[in-house]
Design an enzyme around this catalytic site. Structure first.
Site, PDB file in Angstrom:
ATOM      1  N   CYS A   1       0.789  -1.240   0.000  1.00 22.67           N
ATOM      2  CA  CYS A   1       0.000   0.000   0.000  1.00 22.67           C
ATOM      3  C   CYS A   1       0.822   1.293   0.000  1.00 22.67           C
ATOM      4  O   CYS A   1       0.535   2.187  -0.797  1.00 22.67           O
ATOM      5  CB  CYS A   1      -0.977   0.029   1.165  1.00 22.67           C
ATOM      6  SG  CYS A   1      -1.290  -1.515   1.972  1.00 22.67           S
TER       7      CYS A   1
ATOM      8  N   ARG B   1       6.312 -11.463   5.460  1.00 27.78           N
ATOM      9  CA  ARG B   1       5.695 -11.334   6.776  1.00 27.78           C
ATOM     10  C   ARG B   1       6.211 -12.448   7.671  1.00 27.78           C
ATOM     11  O   ARG B   1       6.357 -13.592   7.225  1.00 27.78           O
ATOM     12  CB  ARG B   1       4.171 -11.430   6.668  1.00 27.78           C
ATOM     13  CG  ARG B   1       3.586 -10.298   5.867  1.00 27.78           C
ATOM     14  CD  ARG B   1       2.076 -10.386   5.800  1.00 27.78           C
ATOM     15  NE  ARG B   1       1.570  -9.389   4.849  1.00 27.78           N
ATOM     16  CZ  ARG B   1       0.311  -9.337   4.431  1.00 27.78           C
ATOM     17  NH1 ARG B   1      -0.569 -10.205   4.885  1.00 27.78           N
ATOM     18  NH2 ARG B   1      -0.070  -8.419   3.574  1.00 27.78           N
TER      19      ARG B   1
ATOM     20  N   GLN C   1       1.281 -10.880  -3.313  1.00 27.31           N
ATOM     21  CA  GLN C   1      -0.116 -10.521  -3.168  1.00 27.31           C
ATOM     22  C   GLN C   1      -0.656 -10.019  -4.491  1.00 27.31           C
ATOM     23  O   GLN C   1       0.020  -9.254  -5.177  1.00 27.31           O
ATOM     24  CB  GLN C   1      -0.245  -9.435  -2.106  1.00 27.31           C
ATOM     25  CG  GLN C   1      -1.326  -9.795  -1.143  1.00 27.31           C
ATOM     26  CD  GLN C   1      -1.544  -8.759  -0.083  1.00 27.31           C
ATOM     27  OE1 GLN C   1      -0.880  -7.728  -0.057  1.00 27.31           O
ATOM     28  NE2 GLN C   1      -2.471  -9.031   0.784  1.00 27.31           N
TER      29      GLN C   1
ATOM     30  N   ASP D   1      -2.392  -7.610  -5.490  1.00 29.43           N
ATOM     31  CA  ASP D   1      -2.801  -6.430  -4.751  1.00 29.43           C
ATOM     32  C   ASP D   1      -3.346  -5.351  -5.673  1.00 29.43           C
ATOM     33  O   ASP D   1      -3.000  -5.284  -6.848  1.00 29.43           O
ATOM     34  CB  ASP D   1      -1.568  -5.870  -4.035  1.00 29.43           C
ATOM     35  CG  ASP D   1      -1.930  -5.313  -2.678  1.00 29.43           C
ATOM     36  OD1 ASP D   1      -3.131  -5.194  -2.386  1.00 29.43           O
ATOM     37  OD2 ASP D   1      -1.005  -5.000  -1.910  1.00 29.43           O
TER      38      ASP D   1
ATOM     39  N   HIS E   1      -4.981  -1.052  -5.228  1.00 26.66           N
ATOM     40  CA  HIS E   1      -5.511   0.051  -4.432  1.00 26.66           C
ATOM     41  C   HIS E   1      -6.279   0.979  -5.337  1.00 26.66           C
ATOM     42  O   HIS E   1      -5.783   1.386  -6.387  1.00 26.66           O
ATOM     43  CB  HIS E   1      -4.377   0.775  -3.705  1.00 26.66           C
ATOM     44  CG  HIS E   1      -3.700  -0.129  -2.720  1.00 26.66           C
ATOM     45  ND1 HIS E   1      -2.585  -0.861  -3.043  1.00 26.66           N
ATOM     46  CD2 HIS E   1      -4.038  -0.463  -1.456  1.00 26.66           C
ATOM     47  CE1 HIS E   1      -2.257  -1.609  -2.001  1.00 26.66           C
ATOM     48  NE2 HIS E   1      -3.107  -1.399  -1.033  1.00 26.66           N
TER      49      HIS E   1
ATOM     50  N   LYS F   1     -15.110  -4.004   5.694  1.00 19.86           N
ATOM     51  CA  LYS F   1     -14.528  -4.841   4.642  1.00 19.86           C
ATOM     52  C   LYS F   1     -15.409  -6.036   4.323  1.00 19.86           C
ATOM     53  O   LYS F   1     -16.305  -6.388   5.081  1.00 19.86           O
ATOM     54  CB  LYS F   1     -13.147  -5.345   5.059  1.00 19.86           C
ATOM     55  CG  LYS F   1     -13.197  -6.253   6.268  1.00 19.86           C
ATOM     56  CD  LYS F   1     -11.860  -6.901   6.560  1.00 19.86           C
ATOM     57  CE  LYS F   1     -11.952  -7.701   7.856  1.00 19.86           C
ATOM     58  NZ  LYS F   1     -10.859  -8.599   8.070  1.00 19.86           N
TER      59      LYS F   1
ATOM     60  N   HIS G   1      -8.434  -1.094  -0.490  1.00 17.44           N
ATOM     61  CA  HIS G   1      -7.431  -2.140  -0.744  1.00 17.44           C
ATOM     62  C   HIS G   1      -8.216  -3.362  -1.184  1.00 17.44           C
ATOM     63  O   HIS G   1      -9.247  -3.669  -0.597  1.00 17.44           O
ATOM     64  CB  HIS G   1      -6.696  -2.597   0.521  1.00 17.44           C
ATOM     65  CG  HIS G   1      -6.136  -1.531   1.382  1.00 17.44           C
ATOM     66  ND1 HIS G   1      -4.782  -1.367   1.524  1.00 17.44           N
ATOM     67  CD2 HIS G   1      -6.724  -0.615   2.182  1.00 17.44           C
ATOM     68  CE1 HIS G   1      -4.565  -0.378   2.386  1.00 17.44           C
ATOM     69  NE2 HIS G   1      -5.732   0.085   2.800  1.00 17.44           N
TER      70      HIS G   1
HETATM   71 ZN    ZN Z   1      -3.179  -2.293   0.798  1.00 21.14          ZN
END
Ligand code: ZN
Ligand code: ZN
Length: 615
Positions: free
Chosen positions: A304, A333, A351, A353, A355, A439, A485
């Site tokens: 992010c 992680r 990920q 991912d 945004h 979410k 996200h």
């Molecule tokens: Zn994010």
């Protein structure tokens, strides 16, 4: 409305199963005490599909012990003793368990009634024993000769623990603390009927057969090397190809849906993570800093903050919004060593991912767009059933959430409307929103009915504040954009772990790393086989060639073990006819088919991305 009723009914069923399984744990403890009168008892909660109980025993258990314990449990169930509750003062209960030489129970009552150990309550919160403590009073439950500290609930009698089976023994530290004694944990499963138990055991057997770690090795998909480190998978030839196919599809679909691909580095200055807040609320998942030229960098646990930089690159006008940045971003992680598991739980992963930055009036369309894209991806990859939660604020505790009330109300409504508009049943989870926004969590249901949390759509009121994101509105003044996200497949590693098990390694033609293999009957057919292989490869078919001097039956068996959809057997007759005898992974023979027709057939299945399990 009907949906709410169904959910309540399934919650009630869930609770009944839990009660039954936890009661089975009591009966198991009773049986263990018969066999080992000196056993020291830990805790015995119900868990997913079963139960366990922890014991300190004079010797290590062996599989035969489980049979003996099971036999005694059956005898105890036949006696059908009632579960009876009594309440004691904590001091009395401590004395009682001291007399019975049960030090772990004494410790639990002491800690939990005195509140001495901050966190002890949390730690034991999963254990029903914790609920056996009511202020300075404790509850005990007794069935037959066995009495345990417990808050219940239980079934009425020991005969009501259903059909059960003890499954395995594992080590477990008392209270999960490696400085405390190691106990032996016995896991069992229990179901209302024998048929349900058998069904569950069959499903488990099937899950073992599909284990992605075994298939990962057998099919050359991925490896985890001791020399590299735990939790850091390497994609082997076939796995990397499979991944590329899915990534290409993913990227193309995102481009079509108006996303802009970005790339970001694996590390960023520590100050970035201070600003983003990760150093305060995500620190324990992050690795130690890397020092370069007296500056500290952190490996990224999320993408992010980088995508935010792209937004902040210059002043943004309301006309540019929405902006959708996507990236297959590698993140790191920390996961405790003991929890690492094949591709499903790793320390370095990618990920899928994205945004989205938008205006308040665009949020509806954006969330709908995310679900459209998600459904396209999940369905094409073979997942047609989902379990969904919508996590919203706890209405009785609104002060613990950050962000304007109005934005929360709007966002929760938008997420809910989008799910309804897509006819996706969901559970509304009040109080389960994170502090910075509501979410949607989506679990994909696999071929065995197992649910895997893969996708999240998260509205975030925190990061736009922390990075002071703004756009210039139509009114010429600065406004705060909405930030969403979203990950649709989640961690690619984990998703592929699920995908491998979903298909048991027998991928549909469009995904199969090797779509066809050419198998010459004898060495003299190698030249023709090579020609066929080259023709397939030239037409874009992912083809292999087996020219080993093995008998053709052995080659077929190996290709079948590799789960290759098409086997093309070639001998004298086929060479003469410009054809191949086609055998499918399922064992079905299609007879001799001209090579051009085979290519056309494979191309059409690839093109249509059919997920039919039989080609
Ligand atoms: Zn994010
Ligand atoms: Zn109990």
């Amino acid at each position: 409305m009907a949906q709410a009723v169904v959910q309540e009914a399934s919650a009630a069923t869930e609770q009944r199963l839990k009660t039954m399984r936890h009661s089975a744990a009591h009966v198991m403890a009773e049986a263990v005490l018969q066999l080992f009168p000196d056993a020291k008892l830990g805790i015995g909660p119900a868990i997913q599909d079963g139960f366990y109980y922890d014991f300190q025993l004079p010797r290590s258990l062996v599989p035969d012990d489980l049979e003996e314990i099971e036999k005694r449990m059956r005898a105890l169930a036949t006696q059908n003793a009632p579960f009876e509750r009594r309440e004691l003062a904590a001091a009395e209960a401590i004395q009682l368990f001291q007399q019975r030489e049960q030090p772990f129970k004494v410790e639990l009552i002491r800690d939990l009634t005195s509140g001495a150990a901050e966190g002890a309550r949390d730690e034991a919160a999963d254990s029903p024993d914790a609920e056996g403590i009511k202020g300075d009073r404790v509850w005990l439950y007794k069935q037959g000769a066995f009495e345990d500290l417990c808050g219940g609930p239980h079934v009425g009698r020991s005969g009501e623990i259903g059909a059960f089976k003890l499954q395995r023994i594992a080590g477990a530290y008392w209270r999960g603390d490696e400085k405390r004694p190691q106990l032996q944990r016995i896991y069992g499963t229990a179901w209302p009927t024998q048929a349900e138990l058998d069904d569950y055991l069959n499903r488990q057997e099937e899950a073992r057969r599909r284990d992605h770690r075994r298939l990962g090795t057998d099919l050359g998909l991925f490896l985890i090397s001791d020399q590299v480190g735990a939790g850091l998978p390497i994609w082997g030839e076939h796995g990397a190809l499979l991944r590329q196919i899915v990534e290409d599809f993913w990227k193309a679909e995102h481009r079509t849906a108006g996303y802009q691909y970005v790339y970001s580095p694996h590390i960023g200055l520590i100050g970035l993570w201070e600003t983003s807040g990760h150093l305060s609320f995500y620190r324990e998942n992050m690795y130690s800093p890397i020092e370069v030229d007296e500056q500290k960098f952190m490996l990224k646990p999320m993408n992010c903050p980088f995508h935010l930089q792209v937004f902040k690159r210059r002043v943004r006008s309301y006309r540019e919004l929405p902006l959708r940045f996507n990236e297959l971003g590698q993140v790191y992680r920390y996961e405790p060593g003991g929890t690492l598991h094949g591709l499903l739980r790793v320390r370095g992963f990618t990920q899928d991912d994205s945004h989205i930055f938008c205006r308040p009036d665009q949020l509806d369309a954006e969330v709908n767009g995310v679900l459209d894209l998600g459904l396209k991806l999940w369905r094409t990859l073979g997942f047609h059933e989902y379990q969904i939660e919508l996590s919203v604020r706890d209405p009785n505790n609104l002060e613990k959430y950050m962000g304007e009330d109005e934005r929360w109300v709007q966002s929760e409504a938008v997420l809910q409307r989008a799910l309804e508009a897509h006819n996706l049943p969901f559970r509304r989870a009040e109080g389960e929103a994170v502090f910075y926004g509501p979410k949607i969590d989506i679990h994909l249901v696999d071929a065995l009915g197992r649910k895997w949390q893969c996708s999240t759509i998260q509205v975030d009121f925190n990061m736009p504040e922390r990075f002071d994101l703004t756009y210039i509105g139509e009114d010429g003044i600065q406004h705060r954009p909405y930030m969403v996200h979203r990950a649709l497949l989640g961690s690619l590693e984990r998703f592929f772990g699920v995908l491998i098990e979903h298909y048991a390694g027998a991928f549909p033609v469009w995904l199969a790393p090797v779509q066809a293999i050419v198998l010459p009957i004898a060495d003299r057919h190698n030249a023709y086989a090579t020609q066929v292989h080259d023709q397939l490869a030239g037409a874009g078919v992912r083809a292999d060639l087996d020219v080993r001097s093995e008998r053709v039956n052995a080659k077929i068996r190996d290709a079948q073990l590799q789960k290759i959809p098409y086997m093309l057997v070639v001998g004298d007759r086929e060479a003469e006819a410009g054809a191949a005898a086609v055998r499918l992974r399922s064992g079905e023979n299609l007879g001799a088919i001209p090579i051009g027709d085979i290519v056309a057939r494979i191309a059409s299945e690839t093109e249509s991305r059919s997920t039919e399990l039989k080609p």
